[in-house]
Design a protein around this motif. Structure first.
Motif, PDB file in Angstrom:
ATOM      1  N   GLY A  22       0.828  -1.211   0.000  1.00  0.00           N
ATOM      2  CA  GLY A  22       0.000   0.000   0.000  1.00  0.00           C
ATOM      3  C   GLY A  22       0.863   1.262   0.000  1.00  0.00           C
ATOM      4  O   GLY A  22       0.660   2.172  -0.814  1.00  0.00           O
ATOM      5  N   LEU A  23       1.820   1.306   0.894  1.00  0.00           N
ATOM      6  CA  LEU A  23       2.674   2.491   1.015  1.00  0.00           C
ATOM      7  C   LEU A  23       3.537   2.669  -0.237  1.00  0.00           C
ATOM      8  O   LEU A  23       3.705   3.785  -0.739  1.00  0.00           O
ATOM      9  CB  LEU A  23       3.553   2.359   2.270  1.00  0.00           C
ATOM     10  CG  LEU A  23       4.538   3.490   2.537  1.00  0.00           C
ATOM     11  CD1 LEU A  23       3.830   4.838   2.664  1.00  0.00           C
ATOM     12  CD2 LEU A  23       5.352   3.216   3.817  1.00  0.00           C
ATOM     13  N   ASP A  25       2.907   1.702  -3.285  1.00  0.00           N
ATOM     14  CA  ASP A  25       2.066   2.175  -4.397  1.00  0.00           C
ATOM     15  C   ASP A  25       1.745   3.660  -4.233  1.00  0.00           C
ATOM     16  O   ASP A  25       1.747   4.431  -5.194  1.00  0.00           O
ATOM     17  CB  ASP A  25       0.751   1.374  -4.464  1.00  0.00           C
ATOM     18  CG  ASP A  25       1.004  -0.044  -4.975  1.00  0.00           C
ATOM     19  OD1 ASP A  25       2.115  -0.293  -5.499  1.00  0.00           O
ATOM     20  OD2 ASP A  25       0.107  -0.896  -4.830  1.00  0.00           O
ATOM     21  N   GLU A  26       1.450   4.052  -3.006  1.00  0.00           N
ATOM     22  CA  GLU A  26       1.138   5.462  -2.738  1.00  0.00           C
ATOM     23  C   GLU A  26       2.323   6.351  -3.131  1.00  0.00           C
ATOM     24  O   GLU A  26       2.145   7.421  -3.739  1.00  0.00           O
ATOM     25  CB  GLU A  26       0.809   5.629  -1.247  1.00  0.00           C
ATOM     26  CG  GLU A  26       0.360   7.030  -0.888  1.00  0.00           C
ATOM     27  CD  GLU A  26       0.181   7.238   0.619  1.00  0.00           C
ATOM     28  OE1 GLU A  26       0.292   6.269   1.394  1.00  0.00           O
ATOM     29  OE2 GLU A  26      -0.044   8.402   1.007  1.00  0.00           O
ATOM     30  N   ILE A  27       3.536   5.899  -2.806  1.00  0.00           N
ATOM     31  CA  ILE A  27       4.744   6.665  -3.143  1.00  0.00           C
ATOM     32  C   ILE A  27       4.874   6.804  -4.661  1.00  0.00           C
ATOM     33  O   ILE A  27       5.141   7.889  -5.177  1.00  0.00           O
ATOM     34  CB  ILE A  27       5.993   5.973  -2.535  1.00  0.00           C
ATOM     35  CG1 ILE A  27       5.975   6.117  -1.014  1.00  0.00           C
ATOM     36  CG2 ILE A  27       7.281   6.542  -3.137  1.00  0.00           C
ATOM     37  CD1 ILE A  27       7.018   5.295  -0.283  1.00  0.00           C
ATOM     38  N   ARG A  28       4.654   5.723  -5.362  1.00  0.00           N
ATOM     39  CA  ARG A  28       4.805   5.778  -6.831  1.00  0.00           C
ATOM     40  C   ARG A  28       3.789   6.747  -7.450  1.00  0.00           C
ATOM     41  O   ARG A  28       4.107   7.505  -8.356  1.00  0.00           O
ATOM     42  CB  ARG A  28       4.620   4.385  -7.431  1.00  0.00           C
ATOM     43  CG  ARG A  28       5.746   3.467  -7.080  1.00  0.00           C
ATOM     44  CD  ARG A  28       5.938   2.371  -8.117  1.00  0.00           C
ATOM     45  NE  ARG A  28       6.919   1.417  -7.638  1.00  0.00           N
ATOM     46  CZ  ARG A  28       8.224   1.650  -7.549  1.00  0.00           C
ATOM     47  NH1 ARG A  28       8.724   2.812  -7.931  1.00  0.00           N
ATOM     48  NH2 ARG A  28       9.027   0.725  -7.079  1.00  0.00           N
ATOM     49  N   GLU A  29       2.584   6.724  -6.922  1.00  0.00           N
ATOM     50  CA  GLU A  29       1.547   7.630  -7.432  1.00  0.00           C
ATOM     51  C   GLU A  29       1.924   9.100  -7.187  1.00  0.00           C
ATOM     52  O   GLU A  29       1.794   9.945  -8.071  1.00  0.00           O
ATOM     53  CB  GLU A  29       0.242   7.354  -6.694  1.00  0.00           C
ATOM     54  CG  GLU A  29      -0.875   6.905  -7.607  1.00  0.00           C
ATOM     55  CD  GLU A  29      -2.032   6.387  -6.774  1.00  0.00           C
ATOM     56  OE1 GLU A  29      -2.731   7.217  -6.161  1.00  0.00           O
ATOM     57  OE2 GLU A  29      -2.214   5.145  -6.721  1.00  0.00           O
ATOM     58  N   LEU A  30       2.396   9.374  -5.958  1.00  0.00           N
ATOM     59  CA  LEU A  30       2.792  10.745  -5.635  1.00  0.00           C
ATOM     60  C   LEU A  30       3.954  11.190  -6.512  1.00  0.00           C
ATOM     61  O   LEU A  30       4.055  12.363  -6.892  1.00  0.00           O
ATOM     62  CB  LEU A  30       3.234  10.828  -4.165  1.00  0.00           C
ATOM     63  CG  LEU A  30       2.135  10.886  -3.118  1.00  0.00           C
ATOM     64  CD1 LEU A  30       2.725  10.592  -1.728  1.00  0.00           C
ATOM     65  CD2 LEU A  30       1.478  12.274  -3.107  1.00  0.00           C
ATOM     66  N   ARG A 396       8.062   5.728   4.572  1.00  0.00           N
ATOM     67  CA  ARG A 396       7.078   6.683   5.114  1.00  0.00           C
ATOM     68  C   ARG A 396       7.625   8.117   5.020  1.00  0.00           C
ATOM     69  O   ARG A 396       6.904   9.058   4.652  1.00  0.00           O
ATOM     70  CB  ARG A 396       6.761   6.301   6.576  1.00  0.00           C
ATOM     71  CG  ARG A 396       5.677   7.115   7.261  1.00  0.00           C
ATOM     72  CD  ARG A 396       6.115   8.439   7.835  1.00  0.00           C
ATOM     73  NE  ARG A 396       7.184   8.302   8.797  1.00  0.00           N
ATOM     74  CZ  ARG A 396       8.037   9.271   9.101  1.00  0.00           C
ATOM     75  NH1 ARG A 396       7.956  10.464   8.520  1.00  0.00           N
ATOM     76  NH2 ARG A 396       8.990   9.069   9.992  1.00  0.00           N
ATOM     77  N   ARG A 399       7.530   9.322   1.465  1.00  0.00           N
ATOM     78  CA  ARG A 399       6.167   9.729   1.108  1.00  0.00           C
ATOM     79  C   ARG A 399       5.860  11.142   1.612  1.00  0.00           C
ATOM     80  O   ARG A 399       5.304  11.971   0.893  1.00  0.00           O
ATOM     81  CB  ARG A 399       5.143   8.741   1.695  1.00  0.00           C
ATOM     82  CG  ARG A 399       3.714   9.142   1.347  1.00  0.00           C
ATOM     83  CD  ARG A 399       2.701   8.583   2.308  1.00  0.00           C
ATOM     84  NE  ARG A 399       2.980   8.958   3.691  1.00  0.00           N
ATOM     85  CZ  ARG A 399       2.443   8.357   4.737  1.00  0.00           C
ATOM     86  NH1 ARG A 399       1.619   7.339   4.576  1.00  0.00           N
ATOM     87  NH2 ARG A 399       2.731   8.744   5.967  1.00  0.00           N
ATOM     88  N   ASP A 400       6.251  11.423   2.858  1.00  0.00           N
ATOM     89  CA  ASP A 400       5.957  12.742   3.423  1.00  0.00           C
ATOM     90  C   ASP A 400       6.639  13.848   2.624  1.00  0.00           C
ATOM     91  O   ASP A 400       6.056  14.906   2.387  1.00  0.00           O
ATOM     92  CB  ASP A 400       6.384  12.800   4.892  1.00  0.00           C
ATOM     93  CG  ASP A 400       5.545  11.884   5.770  1.00  0.00           C
ATOM     94  OD1 ASP A 400       4.528  11.360   5.272  1.00  0.00           O
ATOM     95  OD2 ASP A 400       5.910  11.686   6.950  1.00  0.00           O
ATOM     96  N   ARG A 403       4.825  14.383  -0.712  1.00  0.00           N
ATOM     97  CA  ARG A 403       3.587  15.169  -0.521  1.00  0.00           C
ATOM     98  C   ARG A 403       3.907  16.660  -0.510  1.00  0.00           C
ATOM     99  O   ARG A 403       3.192  17.472  -1.095  1.00  0.00           O
ATOM    100  CB  ARG A 403       2.920  14.796   0.803  1.00  0.00           C
ATOM    101  CG  ARG A 403       2.133  13.504   0.735  1.00  0.00           C
ATOM    102  CD  ARG A 403       1.476  13.274   2.088  1.00  0.00           C
ATOM    103  NE  ARG A 403       0.684  12.057   2.097  1.00  0.00           N
ATOM    104  CZ  ARG A 403       0.317  11.425   3.204  1.00  0.00           C
ATOM    105  NH1 ARG A 403       0.667  11.899   4.396  1.00  0.00           N
ATOM    106  NH2 ARG A 403      -0.399  10.335   3.143  1.00  0.00           N
TER     107      ARG A 403
END
Ligand code: UDP
Length: 411
Positions: A22-23, A25-30, A396, A399-400, A403
């Motif tokens: 999940g994390l 994938d979120e990173i790749r999208e961002l 994590r 990711r921050d 963002r």
């Protein structure tokens, strides 16, 4: 003059089994709309301490997700680092402010580095106070500016923070570990983002108990006797003298106890050697106190081995910006005891994932409790590791940052 740092290569996909899909994938999208962005990190040193530790992981991962990311170290000579070390201590509450001449030295080196910085960046990330004046001096050299504070600014020397504030207040984005660290008067967007450790580096990767013992044995540790350990720079705020005092109390009950103080010496830390010698003097030649540093060949694997092998890992700091060593120790599922200061309580819930203490006596008492109840130590270690997995691993943190870069892009 600004030295680029070679960081090697890392692949985000390698972290999937540790942090979850999940994390990742979120990173790749961002990262997708940020591909090709030119990002530069500026710091004071590429060696020693938490900032360089973080950048060796973060920079290659930013590249792996498609950013054109670089890390450069600013130019400074001894006079500059003497001034910035004083500033660092004063900002963490030491009574002595810089002299007028030292402030001038700090500004002069910032001007030199500002001239040398190339232009055309999408984002320029300034780490800590050493290069903090750059935004004020050459704002046109990057589209987005971010100041990343790694230190504890909760009770700064007032004179020092007032002198620094005009240089940091207007950064469009600033990052702090906790809300307590944000000085009054910041005008830009403030983010609360604690750092993280890399679970795949030699320092934090899984090491078998046998290998860990073998490495500790090479440094003269008797692997059949218990060991307390603290890993940190030789710095008064890390309180290695208090750790020695703790060990002495514990040794009255457990005569076989040994202590390892493992500390790297940073190139921007002129005080380090004096305090290293003071620590050796405090040990009074006790053969069960092992004081080691990176000049004894103690590198990442050795730090890993000491943290993995120790019966209790201690971080008895009296001030601590974050304390990467805390997450590093807990990630190894070791029972941990830390000073109840700065970033340590962020990482440790007292009695649940380790113990928090405020003095030598409590530190010794908790060490004895852990030594007498192995099931307690195991439970603290297991829970602690899951807490670190959820909050303090590099993906994590990446990711921050992404963002925030997206916010900058959209502003
Ligand atoms: N460290 C190391 N070898 C040593 C002592 C420390 O590699 O002998 C590393 C430690 O593992 C951690 C970093 O240096 O990754 C220190 O970061 P921390 O946030 O704990 O403290 P700082 O030195 O930045 O105040």
């Amino acid at each position: 003059m600004l030295q680029p740092v070679a960081t090697g290569h890392k692949t985000l996909a390698d972290y999937t089994h540790i942090c979850g899909r999940g994390l990742i994938d979120e990173i790749r999208e961002l990262a997708e709309p940020l591909k090709g962005s030119r990002v530069v990190h500026l710091s004071a040193t590429a060696f020693g301490g938490g900032v360089s530790e973080i950048l060796y992981t973060l920079v290659p991962l930013m590249r792996d997700v498609g950013l054109e990311c670089e890390w450069q170290v600013i130019y400074g000579r001894e006079e500059f680092f003497n001034a910035t070390k004083l500033m660092h201590n004063a900002l963490q509450g030491a009574p002595q402010d810089l002299t007028e001449e030292q402030w001038e030295t700090w500004r002069r080196y910032n001007e030199m580095n500002a001239r040398e910085l190339a232009g055309g960046w999408d984002v320029c990330l300034i780490h800590d106070p050493q290069p903090a004046a750059l935004y004020k001096l050459v704002p046109e050299k990057a589209a987005g500016w971010l100041w990343r504070c790694h230190i504890d600014l909760s009770t700064p020397n007032q004179q020092t923070i007032e002198r620094l504030l005009p240089y940091i207040a207007d950064y469009p984005q600033a990052l702090f570990h906790t809300p307590d660290y944000v000085p009054a008067g910041m005008n830009g967007h403030v983010h609360i983002v604690p750092p993280a450790i890399d679970p795949l580096t030699p320092k934090n990767m899984a090491l078998s108990p046998e290998d860990a013992s073998y490495v500790c044995g090479q440094f003269g540790i008797d692997i059949d006797r218990p060991l307390m350990c603290q890993v940190s720079r030789f710095d008064p705020w890390k309180d290695p003298l208090g750790v020695i005092d703790t060990y002495r109390i514990v040794k009255e009950s457990i005569s076989t106890m040994q202590l390892a103080l493992v500390g790297s010496m940073a190139s921007d830390d002129p005080e380090g050697w004096d305090f290293f010698n003071a620590t050796i003097a405090h040990a009074e030649g006790d053969p069960d106190i092992h004081i080691l540093n990176n000049f004894n060949n103690v590198g990442a694997i050795e730090v890993n081995a000491f943290q993995s092998h120790a019966d209790v890992v201690i971080q008895k700091s009296t001030r601590e910006g974050f304390g990467l060593t805390v997450s590093e120790a807990i990630w190894k599922a070791r029972p941990f005891i830390g000073g109840n200061v700065g970033g340590i309580p962020l990482q440790v819930e007292d009695g649940v994932t380790g113990f928090l203490v405020s003095n030598v006596e409590d530190c010794a008492k908790r060490t004895l409790e852990i030594m007498e109840d192995p099931a307690l130590g195991k439970m603290l270690g297991r829970r602690g590791k899951e807490h670190v997995r959820a909050h303090f691993l590099t993906p994590r943190y990446l990711r921050d940052y992404l963002r925030i870069f997206r916010e900058l892009q959209q502003s």
